[in-house]
Design an enzyme around this catalytic site. Structure first.
Site, PDB file in Angstrom:
ATOM      1  N   HIS A  15      41.742  47.760  44.845  1.00  0.00           N
ATOM      2  CA  HIS A  15      41.264  47.573  43.474  1.00  0.00           C
ATOM      3  C   HIS A  15      39.820  48.084  43.386  1.00  0.00           C
ATOM      4  O   HIS A  15      39.000  47.777  44.259  1.00  0.00           O
ATOM      5  CB  HIS A  15      41.337  46.087  43.104  1.00  0.00           C
ATOM      6  CG  HIS A  15      40.976  45.841  41.681  1.00  0.00           C
ATOM      7  ND1 HIS A  15      41.822  46.144  40.629  1.00  0.00           N
ATOM      8  CD2 HIS A  15      39.835  45.363  41.114  1.00  0.00           C
ATOM      9  CE1 HIS A  15      41.234  45.845  39.488  1.00  0.00           C
ATOM     10  NE2 HIS A  15      40.024  45.366  39.755  1.00  0.00           N
ATOM     11  N   LEU A  26      53.880  43.563  39.550  1.00  0.00           N
ATOM     12  CA  LEU A  26      55.150  43.148  40.162  1.00  0.00           C
ATOM     13  C   LEU A  26      55.397  41.663  39.879  1.00  0.00           C
ATOM     14  O   LEU A  26      54.447  40.873  39.785  1.00  0.00           O
ATOM     15  CB  LEU A  26      55.112  43.403  41.669  1.00  0.00           C
ATOM     16  CG  LEU A  26      54.986  44.890  42.056  1.00  0.00           C
ATOM     17  CD1 LEU A  26      54.577  45.035  43.522  1.00  0.00           C
ATOM     18  CD2 LEU A  26      56.286  45.651  41.789  1.00  0.00           C
ATOM     19  N   SER A  75      45.382  60.061  45.393  1.00  0.00           N
ATOM     20  CA  SER A  75      44.430  60.438  46.457  1.00  0.00           C
ATOM     21  C   SER A  75      44.430  59.383  47.576  1.00  0.00           C
ATOM     22  O   SER A  75      44.314  59.727  48.757  1.00  0.00           O
ATOM     23  CB  SER A  75      43.025  60.652  45.898  1.00  0.00           C
ATOM     24  OG  SER A  75      42.457  59.432  45.507  1.00  0.00           O
TER      25      SER A  75
HETATM   26  C1  GAR Z   1      41.996  53.993  42.485  1.00  0.00           C
HETATM   27  O1  GAR Z   1      40.649  53.966  42.099  1.00  0.00           O
HETATM   28  C2  GAR Z   1      42.530  52.575  42.660  1.00  0.00           C
HETATM   29  O2  GAR Z   1      41.588  51.695  43.190  1.00  0.00           O
HETATM   30  C3  GAR Z   1      42.847  52.224  41.224  1.00  0.00           C
HETATM   31  O3  GAR Z   1      43.433  53.385  40.698  1.00  0.00           O
HETATM   32  C4  GAR Z   1      42.876  54.526  41.353  1.00  0.00           C
HETATM   33  C5  GAR Z   1      44.019  55.367  41.880  1.00  0.00           C
HETATM   34  O4  GAR Z   1      43.549  56.576  42.395  1.00  0.00           O
HETATM   35  N1  GAR Z   1      43.749  51.104  41.187  1.00  0.00           N
HETATM   36  C6  GAR Z   1      43.754  50.215  40.209  1.00  0.00           C
HETATM   37  O5  GAR Z   1      43.017  50.290  39.247  1.00  0.00           O
HETATM   38  C7  GAR Z   1      44.786  49.120  40.359  1.00  0.00           C
HETATM   39  N2  GAR Z   1      44.517  48.065  39.461  1.00  0.00           N
HETATM   40  P1  GAR Z   1      44.518  57.487  43.279  1.00  0.00           P
HETATM   41  O6  GAR Z   1      45.806  57.629  42.501  1.00  0.00           O
HETATM   42  O7  GAR Z   1      43.786  58.806  43.375  1.00  0.00           O
HETATM   43  O8  GAR Z   1      44.709  56.817  44.594  1.00  0.00           O
END
Ligand code: GAR
Length: 192
Positions: A114, A98, A21
């Site tokens: 994050h 990474l 998203s």
């Molecule tokens: C989001 O909430 C992002 O902040 C989190 O994963 C989700 C991805 O949502 N990221 C992490 O936890 C990274 N450590 P999306 O695929 O719908 O963008």
């Protein structure tokens, strides 16, 4: 980060692992005139990432890399990034870490979103941890990526109130809505 000169947008890759998203939202943002970046490549560590559909939808090149043997894969990714003239990387729900070597090659040019008020709750399960600890606030942070997990310099952060009705899933939804505003604002800040 260098200022934008002329009309050329900075070629950017987005790395994802899931729903995408944020990816969709960044692509939409990249198409507006004032956006400093264009999205030219989408990289995923899994073919199960449903966000890969946005590559087809928006006609953007996509590539899936199996991160089993990290060193080799990162080398291949670096070659691809060079070939595509990618100068900036947005991590958007990318769930692999990474290497220092990779990050150094793109020093100061990789950013991440994050779902917590960093430095609180680095790593996983941020919403569970915030609710279990009875925190009053949750949020999201866009930061530069360094070799130390979720520890690079903050670019922007958004605070959100946790109500007594919230559970980890409702909180995740609330935070995600804010992520969609925060990420484009952070990209603008990086290039201004
Ligand atoms: C989001 O909430 C992002 O902040 C989190 O994963 C989700 C991805 O949502 N990221 C992490 O936890 C990274 N450590 P999306 O695929 O719908 O963008």
């Amino acid at each position: 980060m260098e200022k934008l000169t002329g009309l050329k947008k900075i070629k950017t890759a987005v790395f994802i692992s899931g729903t995408g998203s944020n990816l969709k939202n960044i692509i939409k943002f990249s198409k507006i005139k004032k956006s400093p970046i264009s999205i030219n490549l989408i990289i995923s560590n899994t073919n199960k990432a449903s966000g890969l559909k946005f590559a087809d939808q928006f006609n953007i090149k996509k590539k899936i890399f199996n991160f089993q043997s990290f060193k080799k894969i990162e080398k291949k990714i670096l070659i691809l990034l060079k070939k595509e003239n990618i100068k900036f990387i947005c991590l958007a729900g990318f769930m692999k870490i990474l290497s220092k070597n990779f990050i150094e090659k793109f020093d100061g040019k990789i950013i991440n979103i994050h779902p917590s008020l960093l430095p609180k709750y680095k790593g996983l399960n941020t919403h569970n941890r915030a609710i279990n600890n009875k925190d009053k606030f949750a949020g999201c942070t866009v930061h530069y990526v360094t070799a130390k997990l979720d520890s690079g310099k903050k670019i922007l952060q958004k605070k959100i109130k946790i109500t007594t009705k919230d559970n980890p899933s409702s909180l995740a939804k609330k935070v995600l809505r804010q992520e969609h505003k925060l990420y484009p604002a952070a990209i603008m800040k990086v290039f201004n």
